[in-house]
Design a protein around this motif. Structure first.
Motif, PDB file in Angstrom:
ATOM      1  N   SER A  60      -6.947  -2.418 -12.091  1.00 43.39           N
ATOM      2  CA  SER A  60      -6.724  -1.166 -11.362  1.00 43.39           C
ATOM      3  C   SER A  60      -7.139  -1.308  -9.904  1.00 43.39           C
ATOM      4  O   SER A  60      -6.410  -0.913  -8.989  1.00 43.39           O
ATOM      5  CB  SER A  60      -7.517  -0.025 -12.004  1.00 43.39           C
ATOM      6  N   GLY A  61      -8.325  -1.868  -9.690  1.00 48.47           N
ATOM      7  CA  GLY A  61      -8.831  -2.040  -8.331  1.00 48.47           C
ATOM      8  C   GLY A  61      -7.987  -3.003  -7.510  1.00 48.47           C
ATOM      9  O   GLY A  61      -7.627  -2.709  -6.366  1.00 48.47           O
ATOM     10  N   VAL A  62      -7.648  -4.138  -8.088  1.00 47.82           N
ATOM     11  CA  VAL A  62      -6.874  -5.148  -7.360  1.00 47.82           C
ATOM     12  C   VAL A  62      -5.459  -4.649  -7.069  1.00 47.82           C
ATOM     13  O   VAL A  62      -4.968  -4.766  -5.939  1.00 47.82           O
ATOM     14  CB  VAL A  62      -6.856  -6.488  -8.128  1.00 47.82           C
ATOM     15  N   GLY A  63      -4.780  -4.087  -8.068  1.00 45.41           N
ATOM     16  CA  GLY A  63      -3.419  -3.597  -7.858  1.00 45.41           C
ATOM     17  C   GLY A  63      -3.357  -2.511  -6.794  1.00 45.41           C
ATOM     18  O   GLY A  63      -2.465  -2.507  -5.938  1.00 45.41           O
ATOM     19  N   SER A  64      -4.325  -1.604  -6.812  1.00 46.25           N
ATOM     20  CA  SER A  64      -4.363  -0.515  -5.834  1.00 46.25           C
ATOM     21  C   SER A  64      -4.741  -1.027  -4.445  1.00 46.25           C
ATOM     22  O   SER A  64      -4.201  -0.569  -3.432  1.00 46.25           O
ATOM     23  CB  SER A  64      -5.360   0.551  -6.283  1.00 46.25           C
ATOM     24  N   MET A  65      -5.668  -1.985  -4.402  1.00 41.93           N
ATOM     25  CA  MET A  65      -6.062  -2.553  -3.120  1.00 41.93           C
ATOM     26  C   MET A  65      -4.885  -3.310  -2.484  1.00 41.93           C
ATOM     27  O   MET A  65      -4.656  -3.214  -1.278  1.00 41.93           O
ATOM     28  CB  MET A  65      -7.249  -3.500  -3.309  1.00 41.93           C
ATOM     29  N   LEU A  66      -4.127  -4.012  -3.300  1.00 45.04           N
ATOM     30  CA  LEU A  66      -2.942  -4.714  -2.780  1.00 45.04           C
ATOM     31  C   LEU A  66      -1.923  -3.722  -2.230  1.00 45.04           C
ATOM     32  O   LEU A  66      -1.266  -3.989  -1.222  1.00 45.04           O
ATOM     33  CB  LEU A  66      -2.319  -5.592  -3.862  1.00 45.04           C
ATOM     34  N   PHE A  67      -1.787  -2.577  -2.878  1.00 47.45           N
ATOM     35  CA  PHE A  67      -0.910  -1.534  -2.344  1.00 47.45           C
ATOM     36  C   PHE A  67      -1.381  -1.117  -0.949  1.00 47.45           C
ATOM     37  O   PHE A  67      -0.579  -0.959  -0.037  1.00 47.45           O
ATOM     38  CB  PHE A  67      -0.859  -0.322  -3.278  1.00 47.45           C
ATOM     39  N   ASP A  68      -2.676  -0.940  -0.790  1.00 46.09           N
ATOM     40  CA  ASP A  68      -3.216  -0.562   0.520  1.00 46.09           C
ATOM     41  C   ASP A  68      -2.922  -1.613   1.588  1.00 46.09           C
ATOM     42  O   ASP A  68      -2.752  -1.287   2.759  1.00 46.09           O
ATOM     43  CB  ASP A  68      -4.731  -0.339   0.441  1.00 46.09           C
ATOM     44  N   PHE A  69      -2.865  -2.874   1.190  1.00 42.48           N
ATOM     45  CA  PHE A  69      -2.575  -3.946   2.149  1.00 42.48           C
ATOM     46  C   PHE A  69      -1.167  -3.830   2.728  1.00 42.48           C
ATOM     47  O   PHE A  69      -0.880  -4.427   3.753  1.00 42.48           O
ATOM     48  CB  PHE A  69      -2.718  -5.317   1.499  1.00 42.48           C
ATOM     49  N   THR A  70      -0.286  -3.066   2.084  1.00 44.76           N
ATOM     50  CA  THR A  70       1.095  -2.961   2.559  1.00 44.76           C
ATOM     51  C   THR A  70       1.284  -1.864   3.591  1.00 44.76           C
ATOM     52  O   THR A  70       2.382  -1.702   4.106  1.00 44.76           O
ATOM     53  CB  THR A  70       2.065  -2.698   1.382  1.00 44.76           C
ATOM     54  N   ASN A  71       0.240  -1.090   3.881  1.00 47.72           N
ATOM     55  CA  ASN A  71       0.364   0.030   4.803  1.00 47.72           C
ATOM     56  C   ASN A  71      -0.802  -0.004   5.798  1.00 47.72           C
ATOM     57  O   ASN A  71      -1.956   0.139   5.392  1.00 47.72           O
ATOM     58  CB  ASN A  71       0.366   1.345   4.028  1.00 47.72           C
ATOM     59  N   PRO A  72      -0.509  -0.187   7.081  1.00 45.97           N
ATOM     60  CA  PRO A  72      -1.588  -0.235   8.076  1.00 45.97           C
ATOM     61  C   PRO A  72      -2.494   1.000   8.060  1.00 45.97           C
ATOM     62  O   PRO A  72      -3.655   0.922   8.425  1.00 45.97           O
ATOM     63  CB  PRO A  72      -0.856  -0.336   9.417  1.00 45.97           C
ATOM     64  N   MET A  73      -1.964   2.134   7.597  1.00 50.08           N
ATOM     65  CA  MET A  73      -2.756   3.355   7.548  1.00 50.08           C
ATOM     66  C   MET A  73      -3.868   3.265   6.484  1.00 50.08           C
ATOM     67  O   MET A  73      -4.909   3.907   6.612  1.00 50.08           O
ATOM     68  CB  MET A  73      -1.830   4.536   7.229  1.00 50.08           C
ATOM     69  N   TYR A  74      -3.666   2.464   5.453  1.00 52.00           N
ATOM     70  CA  TYR A  74      -4.622   2.382   4.340  1.00 52.00           C
ATOM     71  C   TYR A  74      -5.480   1.122   4.352  1.00 52.00           C
ATOM     72  O   TYR A  74      -6.485   1.050   3.649  1.00 52.00           O
ATOM     73  CB  TYR A  74      -3.892   2.413   2.994  1.00 52.00           C
ATOM     74  N   ILE A  75      -5.102   0.105   5.093  1.00 53.70           N
ATOM     75  CA  ILE A  75      -5.725  -1.209   4.934  1.00 53.70           C
ATOM     76  C   ILE A  75      -7.229  -1.214   5.231  1.00 53.70           C
ATOM     77  O   ILE A  75      -7.987  -1.903   4.554  1.00 53.70           O
ATOM     78  CB  ILE A  75      -4.979  -2.286   5.750  1.00 53.70           C
ATOM     79  N   ALA A  76      -7.676  -0.434   6.196  1.00 57.18           N
ATOM     80  CA  ALA A  76      -9.106  -0.429   6.542  1.00 57.18           C
ATOM     81  C   ALA A  76      -9.970   0.088   5.397  1.00 57.18           C
ATOM     82  O   ALA A  76     -11.131  -0.297   5.263  1.00 57.18           O
ATOM     83  CB  ALA A  76      -9.346   0.401   7.800  1.00 57.18           C
ATOM     84  N   GLU A  77      -9.402   0.950   4.562  1.00 56.81           N
ATOM     85  CA  GLU A  77     -10.167   1.514   3.449  1.00 56.81           C
ATOM     86  C   GLU A  77      -9.820   0.859   2.110  1.00 56.81           C
ATOM     87  O   GLU A  77     -10.161   1.388   1.051  1.00 56.81           O
ATOM     88  CB  GLU A  77      -9.913   3.013   3.363  1.00 56.81           C
ATOM     89  N   SER A  78      -9.179  -0.291   2.146  1.00 60.40           N
ATOM     90  CA  SER A  78      -8.746  -0.935   0.904  1.00 60.40           C
ATOM     91  C   SER A  78      -9.920  -1.286  -0.010  1.00 60.40           C
ATOM     92  O   SER A  78      -9.798  -1.218  -1.228  1.00 60.40           O
ATOM     93  CB  SER A  78      -7.903  -2.173   1.194  1.00 60.40           C
ATOM     94  N   TRP A  79     -11.056  -1.606   0.562  1.00 59.42           N
ATOM     95  CA  TRP A  79     -12.221  -1.930  -0.262  1.00 59.42           C
ATOM     96  C   TRP A  79     -12.735  -0.680  -0.989  1.00 59.42           C
ATOM     97  O   TRP A  79     -13.206  -0.766  -2.128  1.00 59.42           O
ATOM     98  CB  TRP A  79     -13.321  -2.578   0.576  1.00 59.42           C
ATOM     99  N   ILE A  80     -12.618   0.472  -0.344  1.00 59.38           N
ATOM    100  CA  ILE A  80     -13.006   1.722  -1.001  1.00 59.38           C
ATOM    101  C   ILE A  80     -12.010   2.030  -2.121  1.00 59.38           C
ATOM    102  O   ILE A  80     -12.403   2.463  -3.209  1.00 59.38           O
ATOM    103  CB  ILE A  80     -13.065   2.886   0.023  1.00 59.38           C
ATOM    104  N   THR A  81     -10.737   1.789  -1.859  1.00 61.25           N
ATOM    105  CA  THR A  81      -9.716   1.980  -2.886  1.00 61.25           C
ATOM    106  C   THR A  81     -10.020   1.106  -4.090  1.00 61.25           C
ATOM    107  O   THR A  81      -9.914   1.551  -5.232  1.00 61.25           O
ATOM    108  CB  THR A  81      -8.316   1.657  -2.329  1.00 61.25           C
ATOM    109  N   PHE A  82     -10.399  -0.146  -3.853  1.00 57.51           N
ATOM    110  CA  PHE A  82     -10.746  -1.034  -4.967  1.00 57.51           C
ATOM    111  C   PHE A  82     -11.821  -0.382  -5.832  1.00 57.51           C
ATOM    112  O   PHE A  82     -11.699  -0.333  -7.061  1.00 57.51           O
ATOM    113  CB  PHE A  82     -11.224  -2.404  -4.478  1.00 57.51           C
ATOM    114  N   LEU A  83     -12.872   0.123  -5.214  1.00 63.69           N
ATOM    115  CA  LEU A  83     -13.990   0.705  -5.972  1.00 63.69           C
ATOM    116  C   LEU A  83     -13.589   1.986  -6.708  1.00 63.69           C
ATOM    117  O   LEU A  83     -13.954   2.176  -7.876  1.00 63.69           O
ATOM    118  CB  LEU A  83     -15.164   0.993  -5.029  1.00 63.69           C
ATOM    119  N   THR A  84     -12.854   2.862  -6.034  1.00 65.92           N
ATOM    120  CA  THR A  84     -12.514   4.139  -6.662  1.00 65.92           C
ATOM    121  C   THR A  84     -11.485   3.969  -7.777  1.00 65.92           C
ATOM    122  O   THR A  84     -11.574   4.642  -8.810  1.00 65.92           O
ATOM    123  CB  THR A  84     -12.015   5.163  -5.626  1.00 65.92           C
ATOM    124  N   LYS A  85     -10.522   3.080  -7.593  1.00 61.13           N
ATOM    125  CA  LYS A  85      -9.518   2.848  -8.641  1.00 61.13           C
ATOM    126  C   LYS A  85     -10.104   2.020  -9.780  1.00 61.13           C
ATOM    127  O   LYS A  85      -9.715   2.183 -10.938  1.00 61.13           O
ATOM    128  CB  LYS A  85      -8.275   2.169  -8.073  1.00 61.13           C
TER     129      LYS A  85
END
Length: 190
Positions: A60-85
């Motif tokens: 869940s964390g890795v798949g969601s974090m990879l999604f964040d990597f595809t959008n410059p708007m989300y990439i800075a918070e990708s590590w938070i996405t990993f934890l929350t997902k």
């Protein structure tokens, strides 16, 4: 000799489920400029229900974090996405499987699946809302009124995601478990 937890088969399941979480996050409906409704959270919960807390949380964390990597708007918070997902998949799996150790005799009931999926997605909503408040109010220094308006929109779409995600996860888990069991793809068999 004891089997290693991360067998080739379990790594393959982790990769496939990470890809499904990533892909399902693209299935979305934007809500204004600040939020979206998507199926990603449902697949995070599904991964935990089917494959337990560790595979569920990490995929869940890795798949969601990879999604964040595809959008410059989300990439800075990708590590938070990993934890929350991670929390969604981990908690769904923890409750559905009855603990951290995946027991050979784990009984997956509809009640445990519902509880796991609901706790997982609601934990995510709480973490997401807390992160959003901290970012908007404490870091961006927006006025409290502006933050409250944005938080209401985020909460509404997050709750729609939570309800839809829990329903999708529980129904798909019930439908997929028999086939996965026959294929030997449950945690106790891998």
């Amino acid at each position: 000799m004891a089997k290693k937890y991360w067998s080739v088969q379990r790594l393959a399941v982790f990769g496939v489920m990470s890809a499904l979480v990533f892909t399902s996050s693209w299935m979305q409906i934007p809500i204004g400029d600040v939020s979206r409704v998507h199926l990603g959270n449902g697949f995070c919960a599904l991964t935990g229900l089917l494959f337990g807390p560790w595979v569920g949380g990490l995929a869940s964390g890795v798949g969601s974090m990879l999604f964040d990597f595809t959008n410059p708007m989300y990439i800075a918070e990708s590590w938070i996405t990993f934890l929350t997902k991670f929390a969604i998949g981990f908690l769904a799996g923890l409750i559905s499987w009855g603990g951290l150790k995946q027991k050979a005799a784990a009984v997956h009931t509809m009640g445990r699946d519902i509880a796991g999926a609901v706790v997982g997605v609601l934990a995510y909503v709480a973490l997401y809302m807390g992160k959003s408040f901290i970012v908007m109010y404490c870091i961006e220094r927006q006025t409290l009124g502006a933050v409250q308006v944005q938080m209401l929109t985020k909460l509404a779409s997050s709750m729609v995601n939570a309800v839809a995600g829990a329903i999708v996860a529980v129904l798909l888990a019930k439908a997929l478990r028999p086939a996965l069991h026959r294929a030997g793809l449950f945690a106790r068999e891998m």
